[in-house]
Enzyme design. Structure first.
Site, PDB file in Angstrom:
ATOM      1  N   TRP A 109       1.621 -47.036  -7.453  1.00 14.42           N
ATOM      2  CA  TRP A 109       2.477 -48.214  -7.842  1.00 14.42           C
ATOM      3  C   TRP A 109       3.894 -48.015  -7.012  1.00 14.42           C
ATOM      4  O   TRP A 109       4.595 -48.998  -7.082  1.00 14.42           O
ATOM      5  CB  TRP A 109       2.875 -47.812  -9.276  1.00 14.42           C
ATOM      6  CG  TRP A 109       3.666 -46.878  -9.713  1.00 14.42           C
ATOM      7  CD1 TRP A 109       3.383 -45.570  -9.691  1.00 14.42           C
ATOM      8  CD2 TRP A 109       5.146 -47.157 -10.184  1.00 14.42           C
ATOM      9  NE1 TRP A 109       4.788 -44.870 -10.198  1.00 14.42           N
ATOM     10  CE2 TRP A 109       5.396 -45.751 -10.329  1.00 14.42           C
ATOM     11  CE3 TRP A 109       5.959 -48.269 -10.244  1.00 14.42           C
ATOM     12  CZ2 TRP A 109       6.993 -45.588 -10.780  1.00 14.42           C
ATOM     13  CZ3 TRP A 109       7.177 -48.060 -10.580  1.00 14.42           C
ATOM     14  CH2 TRP A 109       7.603 -46.675 -11.080  1.00 14.42           C
TER      15      TRP A 109
ATOM     16  N   ASP B  96      20.624 -68.001 -31.879  1.00 21.15           N
ATOM     17  CA  ASP B  96      19.511 -67.844 -30.771  1.00 21.15           C
ATOM     18  C   ASP B  96      20.267 -67.260 -29.767  1.00 21.15           C
ATOM     19  O   ASP B  96      21.341 -66.564 -29.609  1.00 21.15           O
ATOM     20  CB  ASP B  96      19.073 -69.322 -30.126  1.00 21.15           C
ATOM     21  CG  ASP B  96      17.630 -69.252 -29.801  1.00 21.15           C
ATOM     22  OD1 ASP B  96      17.351 -68.409 -28.760  1.00 21.15           O
ATOM     23  OD2 ASP B  96      17.003 -70.117 -30.131  1.00 21.15           O
TER      24      ASP B  96
ATOM     25  N   HIS C 126      13.880 -44.911 -10.759  1.00 18.31           N
ATOM     26  CA  HIS C 126      14.368 -44.063 -11.645  1.00 18.31           C
ATOM     27  C   HIS C 126      15.227 -44.768 -12.937  1.00 18.31           C
ATOM     28  O   HIS C 126      14.740 -44.597 -13.907  1.00 18.31           O
ATOM     29  CB  HIS C 126      15.314 -42.664 -11.060  1.00 18.31           C
ATOM     30  CG  HIS C 126      15.129 -41.736 -12.122  1.00 18.31           C
ATOM     31  ND1 HIS C 126      14.328 -40.947 -12.376  1.00 18.31           N
ATOM     32  CD2 HIS C 126      15.956 -41.524 -13.134  1.00 18.31           C
ATOM     33  CE1 HIS C 126      14.452 -40.160 -13.546  1.00 18.31           C
ATOM     34  NE2 HIS C 126      15.612 -40.539 -14.016  1.00 18.31           N
TER      35      HIS C 126
ATOM     36  N   THR D  93      20.235 -36.472 -23.601  1.00 18.10           N
ATOM     37  CA  THR D  93      18.753 -36.797 -24.502  1.00 18.10           C
ATOM     38  C   THR D  93      18.952 -35.753 -25.324  1.00 18.10           C
ATOM     39  O   THR D  93      18.471 -36.161 -26.487  1.00 18.10           O
ATOM     40  CB  THR D  93      17.853 -36.533 -23.271  1.00 18.10           C
ATOM     41  OG1 THR D  93      17.958 -37.143 -22.184  1.00 18.10           O
ATOM     42  CG2 THR D  93      16.429 -36.914 -23.797  1.00 18.10           C
TER      43      THR D  93
ATOM     44  N   ARG E 173      -2.539 -35.494  -7.889  1.00 16.99           N
ATOM     45  CA  ARG E 173      -2.594 -36.898  -8.472  1.00 16.99           C
ATOM     46  C   ARG E 173      -3.497 -37.673  -7.699  1.00 16.99           C
ATOM     47  O   ARG E 173      -3.759 -37.419  -6.602  1.00 16.99           O
ATOM     48  CB  ARG E 173      -1.233 -37.126  -8.555  1.00 16.99           C
ATOM     49  CG  ARG E 173      -0.449 -36.896  -9.512  1.00 16.99           C
ATOM     50  CD  ARG E 173       0.954 -37.661  -9.275  1.00 16.99           C
ATOM     51  NE  ARG E 173       0.958 -38.912  -9.708  1.00 16.99           N
ATOM     52  CZ  ARG E 173       2.088 -39.763  -9.767  1.00 16.99           C
ATOM     53  NH1 ARG E 173       3.186 -39.228  -9.229  1.00 16.99           N
ATOM     54  NH2 ARG E 173       1.993 -40.908 -10.238  1.00 16.99           N
TER      55      ARG E 173
ATOM     56  N   SER F  90      12.187 -62.725 -13.267  1.00 14.25           N
ATOM     57  CA  SER F  90      11.823 -62.976 -14.685  1.00 14.25           C
ATOM     58  C   SER F  90      12.792 -62.078 -15.328  1.00 14.25           C
ATOM     59  O   SER F  90      13.751 -62.183 -16.348  1.00 14.25           O
ATOM     60  CB  SER F  90      10.531 -62.724 -15.137  1.00 14.25           C
ATOM     61  OG  SER F  90      10.310 -62.221 -16.532  1.00 14.25           O
ATOM     62  N   SER F  91      12.860 -60.507 -14.819  1.00 10.81           N
ATOM     63  CA  SER F  91      13.418 -59.724 -15.434  1.00 10.81           C
ATOM     64  C   SER F  91      15.277 -59.940 -15.412  1.00 10.81           C
ATOM     65  O   SER F  91      15.950 -59.608 -16.400  1.00 10.81           O
ATOM     66  CB  SER F  91      13.198 -58.259 -15.244  1.00 10.81           C
ATOM     67  OG  SER F  91      11.872 -58.056 -15.596  1.00 10.81           O
TER      68      SER F  91
ATOM     69  N   GLU G 220      14.480 -47.647 -13.548  1.00 13.19           N
ATOM     70  CA  GLU G 220      13.128 -48.106 -14.208  1.00 13.19           C
ATOM     71  C   GLU G 220      12.779 -47.427 -15.357  1.00 13.19           C
ATOM     72  O   GLU G 220      12.326 -47.713 -16.369  1.00 13.19           O
ATOM     73  CB  GLU G 220      12.308 -48.741 -13.338  1.00 13.19           C
ATOM     74  CG  GLU G 220      11.037 -49.004 -13.829  1.00 13.19           C
ATOM     75  CD  GLU G 220      11.028 -50.495 -14.396  1.00 13.19           C
ATOM     76  OE1 GLU G 220      11.866 -51.274 -14.139  1.00 13.19           O
ATOM     77  OE2 GLU G 220      10.282 -50.840 -15.220  1.00 13.19           O
TER      78      GLU G 220
ATOM     79  N   LYS H   9      20.561 -37.135 -28.302  1.00 10.73           N
ATOM     80  CA  LYS H   9      19.741 -38.119 -29.455  1.00 10.73           C
ATOM     81  C   LYS H   9      18.907 -37.390 -30.165  1.00 10.73           C
ATOM     82  O   LYS H   9      18.700 -37.620 -31.306  1.00 10.73           O
ATOM     83  CB  LYS H   9      19.054 -38.977 -28.383  1.00 10.73           C
ATOM     84  CG  LYS H   9      20.072 -39.747 -27.587  1.00 10.73           C
ATOM     85  CD  LYS H   9      19.503 -41.207 -27.101  1.00 10.73           C
ATOM     86  CE  LYS H   9      19.405 -42.143 -28.111  1.00 10.73           C
ATOM     87  NZ  LYS H   9      20.754 -42.746 -28.477  1.00 10.73           N
TER      88      LYS H   9
ATOM     89  N   TYR I 169      14.129 -44.993 -17.297  1.00  7.94           N
ATOM     90  CA  TYR I 169      14.990 -45.379 -18.533  1.00  7.94           C
ATOM     91  C   TYR I 169      14.790 -46.758 -19.177  1.00  7.94           C
ATOM     92  O   TYR I 169      15.207 -46.836 -20.301  1.00  7.94           O
ATOM     93  CB  TYR I 169      16.356 -44.923 -18.049  1.00  7.94           C
ATOM     94  CG  TYR I 169      16.510 -43.694 -17.760  1.00  7.94           C
ATOM     95  CD1 TYR I 169      15.883 -42.568 -18.381  1.00  7.94           C
ATOM     96  CD2 TYR I 169      17.239 -43.186 -16.715  1.00  7.94           C
ATOM     97  CE1 TYR I 169      15.750 -41.296 -17.926  1.00  7.94           C
ATOM     98  CE2 TYR I 169      17.153 -41.919 -16.285  1.00  7.94           C
ATOM     99  CZ  TYR I 169      16.612 -40.798 -16.898  1.00  7.94           C
ATOM    100  OH  TYR I 169      16.597 -39.432 -16.589  1.00  7.94           O
TER     101      TYR I 169
ATOM    102  N   HIS J  21      15.239 -36.995  -6.994  1.00 11.72           N
ATOM    103  CA  HIS J  21      14.356 -35.891  -7.547  1.00 11.72           C
ATOM    104  C   HIS J  21      13.124 -36.103  -7.520  1.00 11.72           C
ATOM    105  O   HIS J  21      12.241 -35.434  -7.822  1.00 11.72           O
ATOM    106  CB  HIS J  21      14.837 -35.278  -8.898  1.00 11.72           C
ATOM    107  CG  HIS J  21      14.543 -36.411  -9.819  1.00 11.72           C
ATOM    108  ND1 HIS J  21      15.510 -36.457 -10.732  1.00 11.72           N
ATOM    109  CD2 HIS J  21      13.736 -37.222 -10.089  1.00 11.72           C
ATOM    110  CE1 HIS J  21      15.207 -37.570 -11.890  1.00 11.72           C
ATOM    111  NE2 HIS J  21      14.141 -38.020 -11.270  1.00 11.72           N
ATOM    112  N   HIS J  22      12.712 -37.639  -7.259  1.00 12.54           N
ATOM    113  CA  HIS J  22      11.227 -37.972  -7.107  1.00 12.54           C
ATOM    114  C   HIS J  22      10.529 -37.515  -5.659  1.00 12.54           C
ATOM    115  O   HIS J  22       9.670 -37.766  -5.211  1.00 12.54           O
ATOM    116  CB  HIS J  22      10.969 -39.422  -7.021  1.00 12.54           C
ATOM    117  CG  HIS J  22      11.315 -39.680  -8.719  1.00 12.54           C
ATOM    118  ND1 HIS J  22      10.563 -39.880  -9.567  1.00 12.54           N
ATOM    119  CD2 HIS J  22      12.591 -40.196  -9.252  1.00 12.54           C
ATOM    120  CE1 HIS J  22      11.092 -40.113 -10.843  1.00 12.54           C
ATOM    121  NE2 HIS J  22      12.192 -40.610 -10.368  1.00 12.54           N
TER     122      HIS J  22
ATOM    123  N   SER K 279      16.065 -45.130 -33.562  1.00 16.49           N
ATOM    124  CA  SER K 279      17.288 -44.850 -34.318  1.00 16.49           C
ATOM    125  C   SER K 279      17.242 -45.671 -35.808  1.00 16.49           C
ATOM    126  O   SER K 279      17.609 -45.198 -36.950  1.00 16.49           O
ATOM    127  CB  SER K 279      18.494 -45.371 -33.751  1.00 16.49           C
ATOM    128  OG  SER K 279      18.864 -44.231 -32.558  1.00 16.49           O
TER     129      SER K 279
ATOM    130  N   HIS L 213      -3.148 -49.920 -12.979  1.00  9.74           N
ATOM    131  CA  HIS L 213      -2.804 -49.218 -14.281  1.00  9.74           C
ATOM    132  C   HIS L 213      -1.126 -48.975 -14.381  1.00  9.74           C
ATOM    133  O   HIS L 213      -0.623 -49.617 -15.260  1.00  9.74           O
ATOM    134  CB  HIS L 213      -3.725 -47.840 -14.485  1.00  9.74           C
ATOM    135  CG  HIS L 213      -3.183 -46.992 -15.553  1.00  9.74           C
ATOM    136  ND1 HIS L 213      -3.499 -47.453 -16.980  1.00  9.74           N
ATOM    137  CD2 HIS L 213      -2.400 -46.115 -15.743  1.00  9.74           C
ATOM    138  CE1 HIS L 213      -2.611 -46.645 -17.649  1.00  9.74           C
ATOM    139  NE2 HIS L 213      -2.143 -45.672 -17.156  1.00  9.74           N
TER     140      HIS L 213
END
Lengths: 538, 287
Positions: free
Chosen positions: A152, A112, A265, A340, A462, A181-182, A267, A343, A269, A314-315, A280, A82
């Site tokens: 994951w 293009d 991390h 943040t 979890r 790919s990315s 990722e 924003k 964002y 922090h993870h 926006s 998931h």
């Protein structure tokens, strides 16, 4: 322009010509393929979460009880897949591949992408990565059980000695290919944005969505190689006798966590930044006002991207880090709240004094702003290692990151979807159904995830297939929320089917004077090739 | 076809019951989750007391912020919708405002860190300990060792649902629990033998990764006698949800008798069971 060239430009290949899609070099067709792919992957990822909520509806084993759906290991596989599917095959393809491909060239007035053929391979690597990931669920993982069930994050030793079967190897290859790919896509976007802006469009006149994609692809380009390195080390630890992460050979499992989160991390964002850009535009369009504090908004995203690289541990507050290191990561992490906050307040200030029209995308956008605030403040709570020692790896964390992703990123995707639907497909949609979908999503997602804060505070860990009886009530509520959201999902497909059947011709600009970016100067759908004469920006 | 009406009624009944009982007073039993509970489990260590009060401070900060943002959103939706305000203003800058909404969050974060850092260092700096316990995570049970009492490692496994007796809790009770004396400062060393596990005890505010090849240290001092439950908190494979942690906090005398009887033995279990039963009778008489 000669008459011959003009007729050539108008030549749109048939929908039913397979070469149009498989051999596509057109950014809009490739964007559409990304969107369709993301919907498809989203169905599978969402179905997996349905199995999880079904299992967790009541204490005891209901679904993963050695019956059709397998055993507790298969529950772990469901949580793992998931997460991976939603991140790598739903949100990223939808936001960067789908909306990015469609609207970055249109918004900067380019014909293009810079490398159209590379764009093709960027997309076509993804289905193969996805097939490998799905295949991994049906080959042996741990012992005789199918699939990889290590989360994951793929922490060793559970992902090395803990899963001896080929499932994990397939997953590593899948993520390698998705990463390639990315990276190719990122190179394409960076080159396009830096070199193909229309005359007069300086970097400080660029629409904020283009800014958000630019920051995002830089994050991808810098973080994915680190993930690739960590994955390769996992692969050689598993198959070729190395011991990068094996303490018996002088390695360290915690080193993997540092490498993973150095990617992981940024990722998160990557998942949300394009959403910031989308929101926006929508807020500005439907308030009929230019975005408030444009430069602050752009550089807030740059700041979030930069700080995103220096907060990864922090993870890992519970791995046994030195206390001063934890203190640093607390301070750095809390700093993210500042850009943040800029924003959030700038979006509200954009609406302030505006003439707000509550069209479908605007409802999603306002929903986004509120829910993202909720996810943001719980992020500040979790940033504090002292409290995180109680909340780490509990449902509080699950609630937090679903508020920013499932209710943040996904709401932004739907906001963008309904904002650009007519532009992309050239037909109108039934806005009553779409608003109804919003209502079901808003209520459903909150009923799913808000009670999970309570579960986490009460201590529910979890990734648990079965929980102590004291966690029963809020789990039941959470599953009820899933059913509400499921109705919203059905409505989403009804909107699609309705639009497909009725085929009401779309307007070039359905939103009126508030919609000022270049894509609204083109027809809906835009011509197969646009801006053969570059627009001039004043 | 599931009985939707029945489910809905069941849901509503549960909702009403939970909230009325919650309003009627704190029903939380220390050391275990309370069904329908909203907050942290009751604290029984100095660390968890500080975590709880810090979390309360945070709630006083984050709830008003969320309500403030919600209020602003509602206000602009009412005041500046197209009917109320047909002509949009064109203003898109206000330097003072931008400075304020950058500076004020910074100040709020500084306030938070004033409370956050002392807690962090309090958790992390282990005081002079009375003795050490070594916990080792295995797939899928815990091993406990009392090196200072020269007690060899014993294995602590979950009690299967069909074997539950008395007031044992499903998915939480174990066969041979950990036992510590009340008010003793315990140094806990955590490691693992196969994959990463995590020794977590919500009411102590303890959570420490058990990592192969590493020994992590933490500490706790439980100030109330009782039985406390925790669960493995790092995904460790198929039976991750079924390797709970049970700690009995008893008097020093009972602890000594338990050590004497040999930790991890049925005799030692009997010592604790007897002590707990006597305490419950005593508490019942007090009531």
């Amino acid at each position: 322009m000669s008459a011959e060239a003009a007729t050539h430009d108008d030549h749109t290949p048939s929908m039913w010509d397979w070469r149009r899609w498989v051999l596509s070099t057109n950014h809009k067709d490739i964007g559409t393929m990304y969107l369709v792919f993301a919907i498809f992957a989203g169905i599978i990822g969402g179905a997996l979460s349905g199995l999880m909520r079904w299992e967790l509806m009541e204490p005891g084993l209901q679904v993963f009880n050695n019956g059709f759906w397998g055993n507790e290991h298969n529950y772990n596989v469901a949580t793992t897949m998931h997460g991976l599917i939603m991140i790598f095959f739903m949100v990223m393809p939808a936001m960067i591949g789908g909306f990015g491909n469609w609207f970055v060239p249109l918004m900067i007035g380019a014909p293009d992408m810079a490398f159209p053929r590379m764009n093709n391979i960027s997309f076509w690597l993804l289905p193969f990565a996805f097939i490998l990931a799905v295949m991994s669920m049906f080959v042996p993982g741990a012992g005789g059980d199918m699939g990889f069930g290590g989360g994951w994050v793929l922490y060793p030793p559970l992902s090395t000695s803990g899963h001896n079967g080929p499932a994990m190897d397939l997953l590593i290859l899948s993520l390698h290919i998705a990463g390639v790919s990315s990276i190719l896509g990122s190179i394409n976007f960076i080159t396009t944005i830096f070199n193909m802006r229309a005359p007069g469009m300086t970097i400080h006149k660029m629409p904020l969505f283009v800014w958000s994609v630019l920051v995002t692809v830089f994050l991808l380009l810098l973080s994915l190689p680190v993930l690739a390195g960590a994955l390769t080390m996992l692969l050689t630890d598993r198959n070729f006798g190395t011991a990068f992460f094996d303490p018996a050979g002088g390695g360290d499992p915690v080193m993997y966590q540092h490498l993973f989160w150095f990617f992981g991390h940024p990722e998160v964002y990557i998942l949300i930044l394009p959403g910031f850009g989308i929101i926006s535009h929508i807020v500005s369009t439907f308030s009929r006002k230019p975005i408030f504090g444009y430069l602050g908004m752009a550089y807030a995203m740059v700041a979030i991207g930069f700080i995103g690289f220096i907060v990864w541990a922090h993870h890992m507050y519970t791995v046994g880090m030195p206390v001063d290191l934890k203190a640093y990561f607390i301070a750095a992490t809390m700093v993210i709240a500042v850009p943040t906050g800029i924003k959030i307040f700038s979006w509200i200030a954009t609406m302030w004094g505006g003439s707000i029209e509550f069209r479908t995308p605007m409802m999603w956008a306002i929903g986004f702003i509120f829910l993202f605030t909720v996810g943001g403040v719980t992020g500040v709570v979790l940033a504090n290692a002292g409290v995180d020692q109680s909340l780490h790896d509990t449902y509080y964390v699950v609630a937090h990151f679903h508020y920013v992703l499932s209710l943040g990123a996904v709401f932004a995707i739907f906001a963008g979807w309904y904002y650009w639907f007519e532009k992309i497909f050239g037909v109108k949609y039934n806005s009553i159904l779409a608003r109804l979908q919003f209502a079901f999503f808003f209520i459903g997602a909150n009923v799913i995830f808000f009670p999970q804060h309570f579960l986490g505070l009460q201590g529910m860990p979890r990734r648990y297939v079965d929980y102590a009886d004291g966690f029963a009530f809020w789990n039941y509520v959470s599953t009820v929320g899933y059913l509400i959201m499921l109705v919203g999902m059905v409505l989403f497909f009804l909107v699609l089917i309705d639009a497909m059947i009725r085929r009401r011709k779309a307007d070039a600009n359905p939103w009126g004077e508030g919609a000022t970016t270049l894509e609204w100067t083109l027809s809906s759908p835009p011509p197969f090739h646009q801006f053969n004469e570059l627009p001039k920006i004043k | 076809m599931p009985d939707l009406y029945g489910e809905a009624m069941r849901f509503l009944t549960a909702l009403v019951l939970t909230w009325t009982t919650a309003a009627a007073g704190a029903l939380a039993t220390p050391g275990q989750p309370t069904d329908g509970g909203l907050g942290l489990q009751p604290a029984v260590t100095p660390i968890m007391e500080r975590v709880t009060s810090f979390h309360n401070i945070l709630l006083w900060i984050i709830i008003p912020i969320t309500l403030f943002v919600m209020g602003l959103l509602l206000w602009v939706m009412i005041r500046y919708n197209r009917k109320a305000n047909p002509e949009a203003s064109k203003n898109s800058h206000n330097t003072l405002l931008e400075v304020v909404w950058t500076a004020v969050p910074v100040m709020i974060l500084i306030v938070i860190s004033v409370f956050s850092f002392p807690l962090l260092y309090f958790q992390d700096e282990i005081p002079e300990a009375d003795f050490t316990i070594k916990a080792t995570g295995y797939q899928w049970y815990w091993g406990y060792e009392y090196p200072d009492h020269e007690a060899p490692e014993y294995i602590s496994s979950m009690v299967a649902e069909e074997d539950l007796t008395g007031d044992q809790l499903r998915n939480l009770s174990v066969d041979y629990p950990l036992v510590v004396p009340v008010d003793a400062t315990v140094r806990l060393q955590v490691t693992a033998a196969d994959v990463i596990h995590n020794w977590a005890m919500p009411s102590f505010g303890t959570k420490m990764d058990a990592i192969p090849g590493r020994i992590n240290e933490t500490w706790f001092r439980v100030t109330e006698e009782g039985t406390y439950y925790g669960q493995c908190s790092e995904l460790c494979g198929i039976r991750h949800a079924f390797m709970p942690i049970e700690v009995h906090v008893v008097s020093q005398d009972a602890f000594d008798a338990w050590v004497e009887a040999g930790p991890g033995s049925d005799e030692a279990n009997a010592v604790i069971a007897e002590y707990t039963a006597a305490r419950e009778t005593r508490l019942a008489q007090l009531d």
